[in-house]
Design an enzyme around this catalytic site. Structure first.
Site, PDB file in Angstrom:
ATOM      1  N   PRO A   2      -3.916  -0.603   5.927  1.00 31.88           N
ATOM      2  CA  PRO A   2      -3.310  -0.413   7.260  1.00 31.88           C
ATOM      3  C   PRO A   2      -1.983   0.343   7.160  1.00 31.88           C
ATOM      4  O   PRO A   2      -1.208   0.095   6.261  1.00 31.88           O
ATOM      5  CB  PRO A   2      -3.069  -1.847   7.747  1.00 31.88           C
ATOM      6  CG  PRO A   2      -3.935  -2.710   6.899  1.00 31.88           C
ATOM      7  CD  PRO A   2      -4.062  -2.016   5.580  1.00 31.88           C
ATOM      8  N   GLU A   3      -1.774   1.268   8.089  1.00 33.47           N
ATOM      9  CA  GLU A   3      -0.525   2.038   8.091  1.00 33.47           C
ATOM     10  C   GLU A   3       0.336   1.592   9.276  1.00 33.47           C
ATOM     11  O   GLU A   3      -0.046   0.710  10.037  1.00 33.47           O
ATOM     12  CB  GLU A   3      -0.854   3.526   8.097  1.00 33.47           C
ATOM     13  CG  GLU A   3      -1.747   3.851   6.895  1.00 33.47           C
ATOM     14  CD  GLU A   3      -1.875   5.307   6.528  1.00 33.47           C
ATOM     15  OE1 GLU A   3      -1.017   6.098   6.926  1.00 33.47           O
ATOM     16  OE2 GLU A   3      -2.836   5.634   5.816  1.00 33.47           O
ATOM     17  N   LYS A  51       5.632  -1.597   7.480  1.00 31.05           N
ATOM     18  CA  LYS A  51       4.346  -2.281   7.426  1.00 31.05           C
ATOM     19  C   LYS A  51       4.499  -3.803   7.356  1.00 31.05           C
ATOM     20  O   LYS A  51       3.531  -4.508   7.086  1.00 31.05           O
ATOM     21  CB  LYS A  51       3.552  -1.765   6.227  1.00 31.05           C
ATOM     22  CG  LYS A  51       3.288  -0.253   6.314  1.00 31.05           C
ATOM     23  CD  LYS A  51       2.248   0.148   5.298  1.00 31.05           C
ATOM     24  CE  LYS A  51       2.544   1.498   4.706  1.00 31.05           C
ATOM     25  NZ  LYS A  51       1.689   1.778   3.547  1.00 31.05           N
ATOM     26  N   ARG A 248      -2.006   7.061  -6.014  1.00 34.40           N
ATOM     27  CA  ARG A 248      -2.647   6.932  -4.701  1.00 34.40           C
ATOM     28  C   ARG A 248      -3.460   8.189  -4.424  1.00 34.40           C
ATOM     29  O   ARG A 248      -3.171   9.256  -4.943  1.00 34.40           O
ATOM     30  CB  ARG A 248      -1.575   6.765  -3.617  1.00 34.40           C
ATOM     31  CG  ARG A 248      -0.575   5.643  -3.905  1.00 34.40           C
ATOM     32  CD  ARG A 248      -1.087   4.301  -3.500  1.00 34.40           C
ATOM     33  NE  ARG A 248      -1.342   4.239  -2.073  1.00 34.40           N
ATOM     34  CZ  ARG A 248      -0.426   3.926  -1.156  1.00 34.40           C
ATOM     35  NH1 ARG A 248       0.805   3.665  -1.509  1.00 34.40           N
ATOM     36  NH2 ARG A 248      -0.741   3.872   0.123  1.00 34.40           N
TER      37      ARG A 248
END
Ligand SMILES: [Zn+2]
Length: 258
Positions: A2-3, A51, A248
């Site tokens: 989730p961003e 976040k 990433r």
């Protein structure tokens, strides 16, 4: 993962269900907090910081949660029977609603006055009331020799961007993720674009950066390795970037991004 936009949306859902109401039940299913009980306390608000999710109470406590990779919060009417699951980490309920946190990466109970310990390191929050583009650019510029793709994901520079928005922002600016921060022409334009994209996506779940929310058409490059660039027809590439152990995923068009 989730961003910032999803976290912002989740905070708003939690705020609507919990704020201004007295907790009738709290159930922490993490060993360290097994005996914590917030029953009788009143939730004052839930906010997002990057976040991180912060649910504050009248007694000066903050429930700090983070979705990490697979976490989510669901809000259901209080009367609804919830299927028990080993994935539940926390349940907060009042007379009207129950909020169920699944697979949360972080569940902590801290003093509201000590929130800085968990969010103090964060750079300007793209969706925060105190969004500060100058400070975000200042922090990015402080490490000119880092690849821009890596710098955008460092939450100490600016908070809220994950691999999806990093990939899409860099495509839209025509910037190769491996270009060094010091060689990026207009960091302000990049940062402003990130702010616009997250803001445009915050009021619903799921992201779209192409203006088309239909399945399979939402992104320019993210998740499209091996497929053709929507702009120039070149094959989209995928690679990993980041310090060892923290690599990433990156997606980019080698023709559109230099
Ligand atoms: Zn292209």
């Amino acid at each position: 993962m989730p961003e910032g936009d999803v976290v912002w949306y989740t905070a708003r859902r939690l705020h609507e269900a919990l704020a201004g109401r007295t907790l009738t039940r709290s159930d922490f299913r993490v060993p360290r907090l097994a005996t914590a009980d917030l029953t009788g306390d009143v939730v004052t608000e839930t906010v997002s910081r990057g976040k991180h999710l912060l649910t504050r109470t009248k007694n000066g406590l903050t429930v700090h949660t983070h979705l990490r990779m697979d976490g989510s919060w669901r809000v259901r009417p209080a009367a609804e029977k919830i299927k028990d699951s080993h994935r539940i980490r926390l349940l907060l309920a009042n007379e009207d609603w129950q909020a169920i946190g699944y697979q949360l990466g972080v569940v902590e109970l801290i003093r509201t006055s000590e929130e800085k310990k968990v969010t103090g390191h964060l750079g300007p929050d793209l969706l925060g009331p105190d969004w500060d583009r100058d400070e975000a650019v200042r922090r990015l510029s402080a490490e000119p020799h880092r690849p821009i793709g890596e710098a955008l994901l460092n939450q100490r520079n600016l908070a809220g961007i994950g691999t999806y928005f990093a990939a899409e922002m860099l495509f839209l600016r025509g910037t190769d993720p491996w270009r060094l921060v010091g060689d990026v022409e207009d960091l302000y334009a990049l940062v402003d674009l990130g702010h616009r994209l997250l803001d445009a996506n915050k009021t619903r779940l799921g992201h779209a950066t192409t203006g088309d929310t239909r399945s399979g058409r939402e992104s320019w490059v993210y998740g499209r390795a091996g497929r053709l660039c929507r702009r120039c027809g070149t094959v989209i590439r995928r690679g990993e970037q980041g310090p060892p152990g923290q690599e990433r995923l990156r997606f980019w068009c080698p023709n559109c991004q230099k």
